[in-house]
Scaffold this motif. Structure first.
Motif, PDB file in Angstrom:
ATOM      1  N   ALA A   1      -3.470  -3.824  -1.538  1.00  0.00           N
ATOM      2  CA  ALA A   1      -4.688  -3.088  -1.176  1.00  0.00           C
ATOM      3  C   ALA A   1      -5.724  -4.017  -0.552  1.00  0.00           C
ATOM      4  CB  ALA A   1      -5.263  -2.394  -2.408  1.00  0.00           C
ATOM      5  N   VAL A   2      -5.896  -5.196  -1.138  1.00  0.00           N
ATOM      6  CA  VAL A   2      -6.849  -6.164  -0.590  1.00  0.00           C
ATOM      7  C   VAL A   2      -6.461  -6.538   0.831  1.00  0.00           C
ATOM      8  CG1 VAL A   2      -7.730  -8.512  -0.804  1.00  0.00           C
ATOM      9  CG2 VAL A   2      -7.560  -7.059  -2.838  1.00  0.00           C
ATOM     10  N   ALA A   3      -5.177  -6.859   1.045  1.00  0.00           N
ATOM     11  CA  ALA A   3      -4.725  -7.273   2.372  1.00  0.00           C
ATOM     12  C   ALA A   3      -4.831  -6.134   3.383  1.00  0.00           C
ATOM     13  CB  ALA A   3      -3.284  -7.783   2.294  1.00  0.00           C
ATOM     14  N   PHE A   4      -4.455  -4.939   2.966  1.00  0.00           N
ATOM     15  CA  PHE A   4      -4.452  -3.765   3.843  1.00  0.00           C
ATOM     16  C   PHE A   4      -5.850  -3.475   4.369  1.00  0.00           C
ATOM     17  CE2 PHE A   4      -4.597   0.893   4.428  1.00  0.00           C
ATOM     18  CZ  PHE A   4      -3.443   1.135   5.146  1.00  0.00           C
ATOM     19  N   TYR A   5      -6.830  -3.417   3.471  1.00  0.00           N
ATOM     20  CA  TYR A   5      -8.183  -3.059   3.891  1.00  0.00           C
ATOM     21  C   TYR A   5      -8.944  -4.237   4.484  1.00  0.00           C
ATOM     22  CZ  TYR A   5      -7.609   1.579   1.979  1.00  0.00           C
ATOM     23  OH  TYR A   5      -7.170   2.863   1.761  1.00  0.00           O
ATOM     24  N   THR A   6      -8.621  -5.452   4.086  1.00  0.00           N
ATOM     25  CA  THR A   6      -9.241  -6.613   4.716  1.00  0.00           C
ATOM     26  C   THR A   6      -8.847  -6.692   6.177  1.00  0.00           C
ATOM     27  OG1 THR A   6      -9.318  -7.832   2.623  1.00  0.00           O
ATOM     28  CG2 THR A   6      -9.434  -9.122   4.653  1.00  0.00           C
ATOM     29  N   GLU A   7      -7.573  -6.403   6.468  1.00  0.00           N
ATOM     30  CA  GLU A   7      -7.112  -6.403   7.850  1.00  0.00           C
ATOM     31  C   GLU A   7      -7.847  -5.360   8.682  1.00  0.00           C
ATOM     32  OE1 GLU A   7      -2.989  -5.689  10.398  1.00  0.00           O
ATOM     33  OE2 GLU A   7      -2.858  -6.251   8.273  1.00  0.00           O
ATOM     34  N   LEU A   8      -8.243  -4.266   8.069  1.00  0.00           N
ATOM     35  CA  LEU A   8      -8.989  -3.228   8.775  1.00  0.00           C
ATOM     36  C   LEU A   8     -10.476  -3.560   8.920  1.00  0.00           C
ATOM     37  CD1 LEU A   8      -7.407  -0.019   7.185  1.00  0.00           C
ATOM     38  CD2 LEU A   8      -7.223  -0.753   9.575  1.00  0.00           C
ATOM     39  N   GLY A   9     -10.905  -4.662   8.322  1.00  0.00           N
ATOM     40  CA  GLY A   9     -12.304  -5.049   8.400  1.00  0.00           C
ATOM     41  C   GLY A   9     -13.202  -4.304   7.442  1.00  0.00           C
ATOM     42  N   CYS A  10     -12.613  -3.701   6.418  1.00  0.00           N
ATOM     43  CA  CYS A  10     -13.386  -2.931   5.445  1.00  0.00           C
ATOM     44  C   CYS A  10     -13.994  -3.845   4.388  1.00  0.00           C
ATOM     45  CB  CYS A  10     -12.486  -1.907   4.753  1.00  0.00           C
ATOM     46  SG  CYS A  10     -11.792  -0.669   5.859  1.00  0.00           S
ATOM     47  N   ARG A  11     -15.067  -3.392   3.784  1.00  0.00           N
ATOM     48  CA  ARG A  11     -15.623  -4.107   2.645  1.00  0.00           C
ATOM     49  C   ARG A  11     -14.704  -3.901   1.444  1.00  0.00           C
ATOM     50  NH1 ARG A  11     -21.593  -3.347  -0.158  1.00  0.00           N
ATOM     51  NH2 ARG A  11     -21.237  -4.811  -1.889  1.00  0.00           N
TER      52      ARG A  11
END
Length: 371
Positions: A104-114
């Motif tokens: 989850a961390v990697a998935f949303y970090t890649e999207l530029g999400c907080r």
């Protein structure tokens, strides 16, 4: 368009401005698990959810109440937290393994999400958790570790006629339904039903991880907002019992819509409004969707049996009202207006466009004549 169309593929058109698909693997979501709800009058909300709807108190303090349904074994399905603005703080999903939190961390970090992670969790009873502001503006949580509590499925001495047995789903309001659907598909969700018109406008879509009609739905409108949270009963007579109880308590004004039978999902339903106006659906008897080739059901937006199988009109507040959602700092997210047609405007407006039998202009237009 027939009533309705059944296909083997996702019929929703590709979005014009899709959220990029991450190269990182998505977390393996098991099911919707709980909602953290901010309420302005905690005592009034506790009375509604505990004394009226009979949810079980797992624990509480002066500012927070943790509630669960009768068949639940995790710590809670609903958190009521006292706050200045009535809103949703987190739509929470359980994931299959602890490693899915890293995903989850990697998935949303890649999207530029907080992204925020707390090893001890954001609320009681939940361990290592990840919260994100997703690309659609919603606050999502993912967790695996949880405190177990007594499952009360066998405690018939405690169960009431309107017993709520499971958290069933969320419903989210978003301005661009195809964009939301594509992003949720990247997260591993699958479409089960949707509402469109002949021009291809998508008004709503139902998406699932567990093998029922949905864990969440994406409804077109100004968003991000929450349309409702839904709890399941065993049978429809349990919903009738809730209506009778509300009447006996002189709380019938809490009933916004129903009881009735949905066309979409085939479920029996009742919609209530809590003291802050948050919408709660009581829901039962939808169908199995777990096969890999489960077909998708597409409803015509002008078919007045899609929302109510008996053809009863939908009250306007059901289309217009929804709950704010918060960012990770607890501030309400700004709303983005929907630019495509609204479902209310094309089905219960002055055009009288809705039908009972497609093509029957003399007798089939029920909603247009009554509103």
């Amino acid at each position: 368009m027939t009533e309705p169309i059944v296909t083997d593929q996702n019929p929703i058109p590709a979005p014009a401005h899709a959220v990029p698909t991450p190269e990182s693997a998505a977390p393996d979501v098991v099911r919707c698990a709980y909602l953290e709800l901010v309420v302005t009058d905690l005592e009034a909300s506790r009375r509604f959810y505990v004394d009226v709807l009979d949810l079980v108190v797992t624990e509480e303090d002066e500012d927070t109440v943790y509630l669960r349904s009768f068949e639940e074994f995790i710590h809670h399905n609903l958190v009521l937290r006292r706050g200045p603005v009535a809103a949703v703080a987190a739509f929470s999903y359980r994931v299959r393994t602890p490693e899915d939190l890293d995903r989850a961390v990697a998935f949303y970090t890649e999207l530029g999400c907080r992204v925020e992670r707390r090893a001890d969790g954001f609320v009681r009873g939940i361990g290592d958790s990840v919260r994100v502001e997703d690309p659609l503006g919603f606050p999502l949580e993912f967790f695996h570790e949880v405190e177990h509590v007594e499952r009360l499925a066998w405690r018939y001495d405690l169960q009431t006629p309107g017993c709520l047995v499971r958290l069933d789903h969320f419903n989210q309001v978003t301005p661009d339904v195809p964009r939301a659907v594509r992003h949720m598909e990247d997260l591993g969700f699958r479409v089960t039903e949707d509402i469109q018109d002949e021009a291809g406008t998508t008004y709503a879509a139902w998406m699932r991880r567990k093998p029922t009609v949905h864990d969440t739905a994406m409804t077109g409108g100004d968003g991000p907002r929450m349309h409702h949270i839904a709890f399941a009963t065993h049978e429809k007579h349990n919903i009738i019992a809730i209506c009778d109880k509300l009447g006996a308590l002189r709380r019938s004004d809490a009933i916004e819509r129903g009881p009735g039978r949905h066309g979409v999902s085939n479920a029996f339903y009742l919609y209530l409004r809590d003291p802050d106006g948050h919408r709660v659906e009581i829901y039962t008897q939808d169908y199995w969707t777990g096969d890999p080739d489960n077909p998708v059901v597409t409803w015509d937006v002008h078919d007045n049996q899609r929302r109510d199988w008996w053809g009863n009109p939908v009250v306007p507040s059901w289309y217009t009202d929804a709950s704010l959602v918060l960012d990770l700092d607890g501030r309400p997210q700004p709303l983005v207006s929907r630019t495509e047609d609204s479902e209310m405007a094309v089905t219960i407006g002055a055009d009288g466009f809705s039908y009972t039998r497609k093509g029957d202009e003399e007798h089939g237009f029920k909603l247009g004549h009554t509103l």
